[in-house]
Design a protein around this motif. Structure first.
Motif, PDB file in Angstrom:
ATOM      1  N   THR A   1       0.831  -1.203   0.000  1.00  0.00           N
ATOM      2  CA  THR A   1       0.000   0.000   0.000  1.00  0.00           C
ATOM      3  C   THR A   1       0.864   1.251   0.000  1.00  0.00           C
ATOM      4  O   THR A   1       0.604   2.222  -0.720  1.00  0.00           O
ATOM      5  CB  THR A   1      -0.928   0.000   1.233  1.00  0.00           C
ATOM      6  OG1 THR A   1      -1.758  -1.166   1.199  1.00  0.00           O
ATOM      7  CG2 THR A   1      -1.801   1.249   1.253  1.00  0.00           C
TER       8      THR A   1
ATOM      9  N   ALA B   1       2.395   1.760  -3.456  1.00  0.00           N
ATOM     10  CA  ALA B   1       1.452   2.335  -4.411  1.00  0.00           C
ATOM     11  C   ALA B   1       1.412   3.851  -4.290  1.00  0.00           C
ATOM     12  O   ALA B   1       1.382   4.576  -5.290  1.00  0.00           O
ATOM     13  CB  ALA B   1       0.061   1.726  -4.204  1.00  0.00           C
ATOM     14  N   ARG B   2       1.419   4.359  -3.056  1.00  0.00           N
ATOM     15  CA  ARG B   2       1.441   5.813  -2.864  1.00  0.00           C
ATOM     16  C   ARG B   2       2.754   6.405  -3.378  1.00  0.00           C
ATOM     17  O   ARG B   2       2.778   7.468  -3.999  1.00  0.00           O
ATOM     18  CB  ARG B   2       1.269   6.163  -1.374  1.00  0.00           C
ATOM     19  CG  ARG B   2      -0.089   5.834  -0.792  1.00  0.00           C
ATOM     20  CD  ARG B   2      -0.363   6.651   0.467  1.00  0.00           C
ATOM     21  NE  ARG B   2       0.685   6.522   1.474  1.00  0.00           N
ATOM     22  CZ  ARG B   2       0.673   5.632   2.459  1.00  0.00           C
ATOM     23  NH1 ARG B   2      -0.342   4.776   2.568  1.00  0.00           N
ATOM     24  NH2 ARG B   2       1.661   5.591   3.345  1.00  0.00           N
TER      25      ARG B   2
ATOM     26  N   ASP C   1       0.490   5.114  -7.843  1.00  0.00           N
ATOM     27  CA  ASP C   1      -0.424   4.124  -8.423  1.00  0.00           C
ATOM     28  C   ASP C   1      -1.800   4.243  -7.756  1.00  0.00           C
ATOM     29  O   ASP C   1      -2.017   3.725  -6.661  1.00  0.00           O
ATOM     30  CB  ASP C   1       0.154   2.714  -8.238  1.00  0.00           C
ATOM     31  CG  ASP C   1      -0.805   1.635  -8.713  1.00  0.00           C
ATOM     32  OD1 ASP C   1      -1.673   1.942  -9.562  1.00  0.00           O
ATOM     33  OD2 ASP C   1      -0.679   0.487  -8.237  1.00  0.00           O
ATOM     34  N   ALA C   2      -2.702   4.948  -8.440  1.00  0.00           N
ATOM     35  CA  ALA C   2      -4.032   5.182  -7.866  1.00  0.00           C
ATOM     36  C   ALA C   2      -4.846   3.896  -7.764  1.00  0.00           C
ATOM     37  O   ALA C   2      -5.774   3.798  -6.956  1.00  0.00           O
ATOM     38  CB  ALA C   2      -4.788   6.214  -8.702  1.00  0.00           C
ATOM     39  N   THR C   3      -4.522   2.879  -8.583  1.00  0.00           N
ATOM     40  CA  THR C   3      -5.293   1.623  -8.572  1.00  0.00           C
ATOM     41  C   THR C   3      -4.926   0.738  -7.390  1.00  0.00           C
ATOM     42  O   THR C   3      -5.659  -0.192  -7.043  1.00  0.00           O
ATOM     43  CB  THR C   3      -5.055   0.845  -9.871  1.00  0.00           C
ATOM     44  OG1 THR C   3      -3.681   0.405  -9.918  1.00  0.00           O
ATOM     45  CG2 THR C   3      -5.348   1.716 -11.082  1.00  0.00           C
ATOM     46  N   GLY C   4      -3.766   1.023  -6.784  1.00  0.00           N
ATOM     47  CA  GLY C   4      -3.335   0.223  -5.649  1.00  0.00           C
ATOM     48  C   GLY C   4      -2.860  -1.161  -6.016  1.00  0.00           C
ATOM     49  O   GLY C   4      -2.813  -2.054  -5.162  1.00  0.00           O
ATOM     50  N   THR C   5      -2.491  -1.361  -7.266  1.00  0.00           N
ATOM     51  CA  THR C   5      -2.063  -2.701  -7.710  1.00  0.00           C
ATOM     52  C   THR C   5      -0.539  -2.890  -7.673  1.00  0.00           C
ATOM     53  O   THR C   5      -0.053  -3.976  -7.962  1.00  0.00           O
ATOM     54  CB  THR C   5      -2.562  -2.966  -9.145  1.00  0.00           C
ATOM     55  OG1 THR C   5      -2.041  -1.937 -10.006  1.00  0.00           O
ATOM     56  CG2 THR C   5      -4.087  -2.947  -9.197  1.00  0.00           C
TER      57      THR C   5
END
Length: 723
Positions: free
Chosen positions: A15, A18-19, A23-27
């Motif tokens: 998580t 992603a930040r 990566d807004a999708t969190g993948t």
């Protein structure tokens, strides 16, 4: 299977990643080797040494680990990094992950107090510190102990700098050993580098306490960079290399970096490429901090095609879409070369890497090798001076007593500090009285290692095998194999073609002589301690006017012409005709330029009315003929030459520090009676002619003698300057 707590930790780590990467999708997911490092630091509180290629994601490891540790209530992460450019990148990257990062370095001293207060208040998650701060007395004694006690994670970035077996040893880094000892039990430590062979890796691991029988994690991965295509293009001379760049720069993908070996070359290349219509900026150790930051921003935003840079940019620049790295001149180490080319292609599928070696490279390597650790007698002399001093001695006070130049002296003292023989305190340096052994074998080994690295770079340029495999083997990468992408694997992608126009303009740029020689204006400090009654500002009536040289010895233009002529052991003889014509050209431009004696300005000094030469023990024929030819062409009388004093005072001037040079020069020259009479009769200033100027002190002392003997002014003219 992972324990549940570690599985939850892995989810939290992804998580944060992603930040960090936006990566807004969190993948986004950490790679397994990244996770192994984070798990060791966060879950197991271990020490880890990560040796991975540029672009592997080392910064993601320490930022994700920081976020997780801070969430557990740990203190701030301290990152030790030598790179101002990288520090700025890191602060911005940390903000994306919600991490508050601040930096303490030479560029922001006005912010230090505020930052230290913020760290104490707990509002800073990451503190980036330059290694030089670690040995600043106030920081070391008052800030570092508190920081060590509160640190939640210590990160040593570019950890290869710790090892003097490596190509980029920095004594300040060795101070980290003190910080490691003072860390509370259980504080994790991460050391990272992209450029360490097996020997350096072992040395760094040992010094960080991550070797031996410890349970530290060492992660060393393959060093291939799948996006990089390595090329070498051998061209006849500097003009062809500049012309090639002008013709082909726009063919290289995206924006990039053009590395040079010297500041002079960077400035020459920048000037030439701009005249050819290319948008480039210079980035060197002499570039002001604000201009550096602007240049970095312009490259990041693709507002320039390239930065023309020295190693001042080095490894410390993070631009994932950098499309190319070109070297106009070969670094002396394949490890340093790998590190610099690793800036390209981190976030793009393909990037070009191009080496354009030059014949001046080896002369530049030789110069940098000359500033290695001093011989034992000079070290012992320094320790003896400190031992007999009643108070700490500053570098300016110590310098005139030990015959070492400032930079070399400071580096030596830092090594001695780490070894426990001296200590930096408020007011300067003092001896500890502890016994110290000169490690002859180690210093000799390091010198042999430097020589082996230089030979490896010659072999890299000439090899018919895979170039990436060659570099990887130099870094002891056991998985090295042919890359299939370099010019030897896949065929040359660049021709040696250079247009006539580009070549003519490059030759014009490189053969255009003329460099201003700024006169010395202040006597060096500490002269009174060695019996010379000179101090402070040089009086206006004893000062030389600004002078001129044909070029710098580090130039890729006139430097190539002048280096063989002025090299130690080069045969003496009359000055060549082309050099005379260049000197005349310099004088003509000088006279007509701003402030020149023919510019029409009421403040301009009058035209020289005679020529005086500086005596030379190594090149008397060269200097005498240069003075005579200039006098003849300029239709001025040759007034004569300074002379060497009789006896010991006339011995050869040692190439030592400023104060020692002035001491020797102060007694070295006299003004003969015939010259003194000519100066008294002359109705204007004189042209002072010499072969070369290294430090400027010969010209300063000679000008003082001439002015005191009646000269109305002194204009220095030399063939070359060292810088």
């Amino acid at each position: 299977m992972e324990h549940t707590s570690n599985a939850e930790l892995r989810t939290a780590a992804d998580t944060v990643l992603a930040r960090l990467v936006g990566d807004a999708t969190g993948t986004a997911r950490l790679r397994e080797d990244q996770w192994r490092a984070i798990e060791a630091l966060v879950a197991d509180k271990r020490r880890a040494l990560v040796v991975q290629r540029t672009g592997w994601g080392k910064s993601a490891v320490y930022f994700v680990a920081t976020a997780l540790l801070r969430g557990m209530g740990a203190g701030p992460t301290v990152i030790v990094s030598p790179l101002l450019a990288l520090m700025r990148n890191q602060v911005e990257a940390a903000a994306r992950a919600g991490i508050s990062a601040r930096t303490i370095n030479s560029a922001n001293p006005e912010e230090w107090d505020t930052i230290q207060e913020e760290v104490a208040a707990g509002s800073v998650d990451v503190l980036l510190v330059s290694p030089e701060r670690l040995n600043n007395p106030d920081f070391r004694d008052n800030v570092l102990p508190k920081l060590s006690a509160a640190t939640g994670l210590l990160v040593v970035d570019e950890a290869h700098c710790i090892s003097d077996w490596g190509h980029d040893f920095r004594p300040d880094y060795r101070r980290l050993r003190t910080m490691l000892v003072e860390l509370p039990p259980g504080v994790p430590v991460l050391a990272t580098t992209a450029t360490a062979n097996a020997r350096v890796t072992a040395d760094v691991a040992e010094q960080l306490g991550t070797g031996g029988g410890s349970d530290a994690l060492v992660l060393r991965g393959p060093l291939d960079r799948e996006s990089l295509s390595l090329n070498v293009l051998s061209l006849p001379d500097a003009a062809h290399r500049l012309g090639w760049l002008a013709d082909h720069l726009d063919e290289l993908p995206g924006s990039g970096i053009i590395y040079t070996l010297t500041v002079a070359a960077a400035e020459e290349i920048t000037t030439y490429l701009r005249r050819r219509g290319h948008t480039v900026a210079s980035y060197t150790g002499k570039t002001e901090n604000a201009d550096r930051q602007q240049a970095e921003d312009d490259l990041l935003a693709n507002r320039v095609k390239a930065l023309v840079a020295t190693s001042a940019l080095g490894m410390g620049f993070d631009k994932p879409d950098l499309g190319f790295v070109a070297h106009l001149g070969s670094p002396s180490s394949p490890i340093a070369y790998y590190q610099q080319v690793g800036r390209a292609g981190r976030g793009v599928a393909h990037a070009e890497v191009l080496l354009l070696p030059g014949r001046e490279d080896e002369a530049i390597w030789k110069y940098f090798a000359s500033v290695a650790f001093p011989p034992e007698e000079q070290v012992r002399r320094t320790l003896d001076v400190l031992a007999h001093s009643e108070r700490p001695m500053s570098l300016p006070a110590l310098e005139p007593l030990v015959e070492l130049r400032r930079i070399r002296l400071e580096t030596m003292l830092k090594v001695l500090d780490v070894d426990g023989a001296v200590r930096r305190v408020k007011g300067g340096w003092t001896t500890t009285g502890q016994p110290w052994v000169y490690d002859t074998e180690r210093y000799a080994w390091v010198a042999r290692q430097r020589s082996a690295e230089q030979q490896a770079m010659r072999e890299y340029a000439s090899t018919t095998g895979c170039r990436m495999e060659f570099l990887r083997r130099q870094l002891d990468d056991e998985q090295a194999a042919p890359c299939g992408r370099c010019d030897n694997c896949a065929g040359a992608r660049f021709t040696a073609d250079v247009s006539g126009k580009a070549l003519d303009e490059a030759r014009g740029e490189l053969t255009r002589p003329g460099v201003e020689v700024e006169p010395r204006k202040m006597w060096p400090t500490g002269l009174a301690a060695i019996g010379i009654d000179l101090k402070g500002r040089i009086p206006a009536g004893e000062l030389a006017f600004p002078g001129r040289a044909l070029g710098r010895l580090s130039d890729i233009g006139w430097g190539n012409r002048l280096r063989p002529m002025l090299a130690p052991g080069a045969p003496d003889g009359p000055v060549p005709d082309d050099v005379v014509q260049a000197a005349v050209s310099v004088l003509t431009d000088w006279a007509k330029g701003s402030g020149g004696w023919a510019c029409g300005s009421p403040d301009a000094p009058p035209r020289p009315v005679g020529v005086v030469t500086v005596p030379s023990r190594t090149r008397p024929a060269l200097v005498a003929s240069l003075g005579a030819r200039i006098a003849e062409i300029g239709r001025m009388p040759l007034l004569g030459s300074l002379a060497y004093a009789d006896g010991p005072a006339g011995e050869r001037i040692a190439q030592s520090n400023s104060a020692q040079r002035v001491r020797a020069l102060h007694h070295a020259f006299v003004v003969p009676e015939a010259l003194a009479s000519a100066l008294a009769e002359a109705q204007g200033p004189v042209l002072l002619v010499d072969d070369a100027s290294d430090t400027g002190w010969t010209l300063a002392v000679a000008a003082r003698l001439l002015r005191r003997a009646g000269a109305k002014g002194v204009f220095p003219l030399v063939l070359a300057v060292q810088a």
